[in-house]
Design an enzyme around this catalytic site. Structure first.
Site, PDB file in Angstrom:
ATOM      1  N   ASP A 192     -25.234  -7.116  52.933  1.00  0.00           N
ATOM      2  CA  ASP A 192     -25.985  -7.268  54.186  1.00  0.00           C
ATOM      3  C   ASP A 192     -25.678  -6.121  55.144  1.00  0.00           C
ATOM      4  O   ASP A 192     -26.575  -5.613  55.844  1.00  0.00           O
ATOM      5  CB  ASP A 192     -25.630  -8.597  54.851  1.00  0.00           C
ATOM      6  CG  ASP A 192     -26.235  -9.783  54.108  1.00  0.00           C
ATOM      7  OD1 ASP A 192     -27.088  -9.553  53.223  1.00  0.00           O
ATOM      8  OD2 ASP A 192     -25.856 -10.927  54.414  1.00  0.00           O
ATOM      9  N   GLU A 209     -33.853  -5.712  48.786  1.00  0.00           N
ATOM     10  CA  GLU A 209     -33.327  -4.389  49.127  1.00  0.00           C
ATOM     11  C   GLU A 209     -34.432  -3.347  49.234  1.00  0.00           C
ATOM     12  O   GLU A 209     -34.152  -2.145  49.246  1.00  0.00           O
ATOM     13  CB  GLU A 209     -32.286  -3.947  48.084  1.00  0.00           C
ATOM     14  CG  GLU A 209     -32.842  -3.650  46.691  1.00  0.00           C
ATOM     15  CD  GLU A 209     -32.905  -4.874  45.792  1.00  0.00           C
ATOM     16  OE1 GLU A 209     -32.899  -4.702  44.567  1.00  0.00           O
ATOM     17  OE2 GLU A 209     -32.961  -6.013  46.326  1.00  0.00           O
ATOM     18  N   ASP A 216     -36.120   1.714  47.732  1.00  0.00           N
ATOM     19  CA  ASP A 216     -35.324   0.694  47.061  1.00  0.00           C
ATOM     20  C   ASP A 216     -33.883   1.202  46.958  1.00  0.00           C
ATOM     21  O   ASP A 216     -33.642   2.340  46.551  1.00  0.00           O
ATOM     22  CB  ASP A 216     -35.881   0.413  45.666  1.00  0.00           C
ATOM     23  CG  ASP A 216     -35.167  -0.743  45.002  1.00  0.00           C
ATOM     24  OD1 ASP A 216     -35.600  -1.888  45.196  1.00  0.00           O
ATOM     25  OD2 ASP A 216     -34.167  -0.502  44.299  1.00  0.00           O
ATOM     26  N   ASN A 224     -23.668  -6.006  45.545  1.00  0.00           N
ATOM     27  CA  ASN A 224     -23.481  -7.430  45.827  1.00  0.00           C
ATOM     28  C   ASN A 224     -22.465  -8.058  44.880  1.00  0.00           C
ATOM     29  O   ASN A 224     -21.610  -8.853  45.289  1.00  0.00           O
ATOM     30  CB  ASN A 224     -24.811  -8.177  45.713  1.00  0.00           C
ATOM     31  CG  ASN A 224     -25.633  -8.092  46.980  1.00  0.00           C
ATOM     32  OD1 ASN A 224     -25.106  -7.889  48.066  1.00  0.00           O
ATOM     33  ND2 ASN A 224     -26.944  -8.243  46.848  1.00  0.00           N
TER      34      ASN A 224
END
Length: 328
Positions: free
Chosen positions: A220, A246, A203, A211
């Site tokens: 991304d 993620e 993770d 973000n």
């Protein structure tokens, strides 16, 4: 050939993917009046009219190659005496010792229906065109080549669709569906042979912050680069996949707890030490090694619990389910 198959209530023929007859049962021979030597090692199309050959090429072969089977295809085959005998054909492909084999079942039609009459009339017209007009034959051959090209394109597109169905569009890694199928297969192998394997769940630490502060495009880019790092640092037969969001997941065949923890640590270090232009990126990793009590669900749950402990321990670290999990 098995005696029951040899005298089954339907004709049976086994052909290569080039149409050469490799095996035939007694029912088929009786149906068409042939001796075994008349058909073995001969082409199945030797029993067909020109129109039937055309139908066989434009429907049977493309359908077999695309889907591996054909159901209820209508044909007429010539008997040894030259009579046309209407049959329904079912076919299914399988892998032989050296090449693809197509098993075909033939059921003789005892009644005619309207659409069969129309097909026979169309076949008669096509046969007449083949006999009388070389120009028509040339046009049909061009059409046949065009169909073969379209068939090849359909096969190529089908292969691309199969690839897309198991691939994560953003990262290019395998997707969760594909990973679960592989996990199920390794669970079955473990049950049969006790071949160990381990699972990692990764993770991205503080991904929401990336973000929120740098935007989803940067997020991304981080996920794509992370996938590249994983592929570069994992050797076959290890399998990396995007688990969702993620989170990433890795299957490590043949690795015990110690080996999987070392592999996870090597991967964590490679990610941390890579050159990240946008922002520093680290991952937390949970690992689990299969046990005789595991199911495909429980091993993922144990790896996920180990991941939770890694985050609880400050992130950017590795925890194995066997370490003895406890909350701070």
């Amino acid at each position: 050939m098995d005696e029951r198959l040899n005298h089954a209530p339907c004709g049976y023929v086994s052909i290569t993917n080039r149409g050469i007859i490799m095996a035939v049962n007694e029912t088929f021979l009786n149906m068409f009046g042939y001796d075994r030597k008349d058909v073995l090692d001969h082409h199945i199309e030797s029993m067909m009219s020109m129109a039937n050959k055309f139908l066989f090429h434009t429907y049977f072969y493309p359908f077999i190659q695309l889907y591996g089977y054909v159901n209820e295809m209508y044909l007429t085959l010539k008997s040894k005496q030259g009579d046309s005998i209407p049959v329904l054909v079912n076919g299914r492909s399988r892998r032989g010792d050296e090449e693809e084999i197509i098993d075909c079942v033939f059921i003789q039609m005892s009644k005619r229906i309207d659409y069969e009459k129309e097909i026979r009339n169309a076949k008669t017209k096509i046969e007449e065109a083949y006999r009388l007009k070389d120009e028509a034959l040339g046009r049909l051959e061009v059409l046949h080549r065009d169909i073969e090209l379209k068939q090849a394109e359909l096969i190529r597109l089908n292969a691309e669709l199969e690839t897309l169905a198991v691939t994560d569009a953003l990262t290019g890694l395998k997707n969760r569906r594909y990973f679960i199928e592989k996990l199920d297969a390794y669970m079955e192998r473990f049950a049969a042979s006790h071949m160990l394997f381990s699972v990692l769940i990764l993770d991205v630490d503080h991904f929401k912050k990336i973000n929120d502060t740098q935007g989803h495009l940067v997020g991304d880019q981080v996920l794509r680069k992370l996938a590249q790092i994983m592929e570069a640092n994992l050797e076959e037969p290890a399998l990396a996949a995007r688990y969702g969001g993620e989170e990433f997941i890795v299957l490590l065949p043949g690795m015990d707890a110690r080996q999987s923890k070392q592999a996870a640590e090597d991967l964590r270090t490679a990610i941390e030490q890579d050159s990240w232009e946008e922002c520093a990126v680290t991952v937390s990793i949970g690992a689990a090694t299969v046990t005789s009590e595991d199911t495909n669900i429980s091993i993922l749950a144990r790896a996920d619990q180990a991941l939770y402990q890694s985050k609880n321990n400050g992130r950017n670290c590795v925890t194995h389910a066997a370490d003895g999990l406890h909350h701070k």
